[in-house]
Write an enzyme that holds these catalytic residues in place. Structure first.
Site, mmCIF file in Angstrom:
data_model
loop_
_atom_site.group_PDB
_atom_site.id
_atom_site.type_symbol
_atom_site.label_atom_id
_atom_site.label_comp_id
_atom_site.label_asym_id
_atom_site.label_seq_id
_atom_site.Cartn_x
_atom_site.Cartn_y
_atom_site.Cartn_z
ATOM 1 N N LYS A 78 0.881 -1.126 -0.015
ATOM 2 C CA LYS A 78 -0.018 -0.029 -0.072
ATOM 3 C C LYS A 78 0.943 1.132 0.070
ATOM 4 C CE LYS A 78 -3.934 2.083 2.543
ATOM 5 N NZ LYS A 78 -4.651 1.772 3.955
ATOM 6 N N SER A 153 -9.737 1.753 3.032
ATOM 7 C CA SER A 153 -8.853 2.710 2.065
ATOM 8 C C SER A 153 -7.774 1.791 1.311
ATOM 9 C CB SER A 153 -8.032 3.712 3.024
ATOM 10 O OG SER A 153 -7.105 3.124 3.836
ATOM 11 N N SER A 177 -9.641 -0.679 7.191
ATOM 12 C CA SER A 177 -9.201 -0.427 5.886
ATOM 13 C C SER A 177 -8.684 -1.741 5.277
ATOM 14 C CB SER A 177 -8.339 0.929 5.665
ATOM 15 O OG SER A 177 -9.057 1.861 5.689
HETATM 16 N N1 GLN Z 1 -13.104 4.365 6.768
HETATM 17 C C1 GLN Z 1 -12.283 4.615 7.803
HETATM 18 C C2 GLN Z 1 -11.922 6.235 7.691
HETATM 19 O O1 GLN Z 1 -12.203 6.663 6.675
HETATM 20 C C3 GLN Z 1 -11.328 3.749 8.249
HETATM 21 C C4 GLN Z 1 -10.111 4.144 7.075
HETATM 22 C C5 GLN Z 1 -8.962 3.133 7.728
HETATM 23 O O2 GLN Z 1 -9.064 2.203 8.107
HETATM 24 N N2 GLN Z 1 -7.577 3.636 7.168
HETATM 25 O O3 GLN Z 1 -11.173 6.613 8.411
#
Ligand code: GLN
Length: 489
Positions: A78, A153, A177
């Protein structure tokens, strides 16, 4: 047989028996990336030259000694994890052109274990989002339906695994995410316990929540990758000095005698009926495999979204203060003075969701509001954590859905941040509590979209959730289905 459709442990067998060379494996992947990734858009950068070089070096240097499990295995990372000499953007314009001078610890560990990196994967900007639509560069597509999001994400990492564009990948999970994109893409995603894996070289989003973890084609591969990255690191004081068990060795233990709790608050109103029924069937399967199923309650679950969307933006607003146009990445030129250079670089460098979080975060931390918002959210977080500790007095692990709905259409929630936040309702509590969780494929909707089963365990009991996931996976066929890629070759 297609090399790219194999799991890490299957590839390892072939490489060990010298039925394929590292160069052949890497070539197969690079060719497939060329063919398929223009449609999926899972990679932000492909490290073709470097990967071929490493493969060649491996093939010529390999003697008679046996291979380690990750030797010559092609992985994707990532784009929020620093890679020395390879651009790391976090999906943001503000880091366009940023080339880290060092590798993250996880990158070093995987390299030491022999892995070969194929590239950096797309993500929501600074990991803020649940669909990968917040990337400044492109919207990754879901390999099961190219009109839909892969989740986020870590959407690029999950889509790359599902579309066979790498053998496995690393994602990060701050509030879901890893687990949510894994469930949307029909692959396995493991968020380790807070402190299990070093975050040195991970660009920080919310420091009390961020964790790095594997996204893979099956559970055994998740155990293999976790084994390679888990452990204490002097360069990350939040990494814990606890012994790392042998994750692969406990996979084969049957579920007999294990108590699995079903948290009633996770079966919420408005959940997609196919998700509900797939998870119910999974529970029955676990019972048939010998587990004892018990009902449990996590009473503060309903406050998770509110608490998370105060705590995470608060930490983010502080972590993102460092992007000022001076130290890293993009700088707007031609400003009158220093302050306008800062503000113009930040205005142009950050996308709308990141700006929203910075505003929310600075607001809840400001004098006069701190007690009402940040402090209150932190107290709620303690209650949520306590819910899990109480539940784990009664059971060894919890079974639940990962998300209330399967992958949604690109654009469907993009203009409605609240709807996007609410879709995280079932992953946020475990992140707030710091416990480990895994998503494992457990079925498909009527439209052939993957559904994930979420298995949560006590702190540092990745061995337990991996074992439950493995036994469930081996009793079912869902992990064997390949993403149709809308008919692409
Ligand atoms: N969807 C969550 C956010 O927008 C979690 C994102 C993540 O785990 N990086 O913060």
């Amino acid at each position: 047989m297609d090399l790219h459709s194999l799991t890490i442990h299957e590839l390892h067998e072939l490489l060990s028996r010298r039925e394929v060379s590292a160069a052949e494996v890497v070539t197969a992947y690079l060719r497939r990336i060329d063919q398929i990734d223009p449609a999926v858009q899972s990679y932000l950068a492909v490290m073709a030259e470097q990967a071929m070089e490493n493969a060649g070096r491996f093939d010529s240097a390999r003697g008679d000694s046996s291979l380690s499990l990750l030797d010559a295995i092609p992985l994707a990372i990532k784009d929020v994890i620093c890679t020395k000499g390879v651009r790391t953007t976090c999906g943001s314009r503000i880091l366009e052109g940023f080339v880290p001078p060092y590798d993250g610890t996880v990158v070093e560990q995987l390299q030491k274990a022999g892995a070969i990196f194929l590239g950096k994967t797309n993500m929501d900007e600074f990991a803020m989002g649940s669909s990968t639509e917040n990337s400044a560069y492109s919207a990754t597509r879901n390999p099961w339906d190219l009109e839909r999001v892969p989740g986020g994400s870590s959407g690029g990492s999950a889509a790359a695994v599902a579309a066979d564009l790498c053998a496995g990948s690393l994602g990060t999970d701050t509030g879901g995410s890893i687990r949510q994109p894994a469930s949307f893409c029909g692959v396995v995603g493991l968020k380790p316990t807070y402190g299990r894996v070093s975050r040195f070289g991970l660009v920080a989003f919310a420091s009390s929540l961020d964790q790095i973890g594997p996204i893979t084609k099956d559970v055994e591969d998740a155990a293999i990758l976790l084994q390679a990255i888990a452990g204490h690191d002097l360069r990350d004081s939040t990494s814990v000095e606890a012994p790392v068990p042998d994750y692969r060795s406990s996979l084969k233990e049957p579920l007999n005698g294990l108590r699995l709790g079903i948290p009633k608050e996770y079966f919420i109103e408005g959940m997609h009926p196919d998700v509900a029924s797939a998870v119910q069937r999974a529970i029955v399967t676990c019972r048939e495999l010998g587990a004892e199923i018990i009902d449990v309650s996590l009473p503060h679950t309903g406050y998770g979204v509110a608490a998370y969307y105060i705590i995470a933006p608060a930490e983010a607003s502080s972590n993102l203060a460092r992007y000022d146009g001076v130290k890293y990445g993009m700088r707007v030129s031609g400003s009158r003075d220093l302050l306008s250079m800062y503000s113009q670089s930040r205005s142009r460098g950050f996308g709308p969701e990141v700006k929203r979080r910075i505003m929310l975060g600075t607001y809840v931390l400001s004098a006069g509001y701190y007690d009402a918002y940040y402090k209150k959210a932190s107290q709620v977080r303690t209650l949520i954590r306590q819910d899990f500790l109480d539940a784990f007095e009664k059971c060894d692990a919890l079974l639940a859905p990962v998300a209330p709905n399967p992958a949604f259409k690109i654009g469907e929630k993009a203009d409605d941040p609240l709807q996007m936040y609410l879709s995280d309702v079932l992953t946020l509590p475990a992140s707030l509590a710091g416990i480990p969780g895994i998503s494992v494929p457990c079925g498909f909707t009527g439209k052939n979209l993957p559904i994930g089963l979420q298995i949560l365990g006590p702190h540092f009991r990745e061995d337990v959730i991996l074992r439950v996931a493995y036994q469930f996976e081996q009793a079912t066929e869902y992990h064997k289905a390949r993403a149709p890629l809308n008919g692409l070759p």
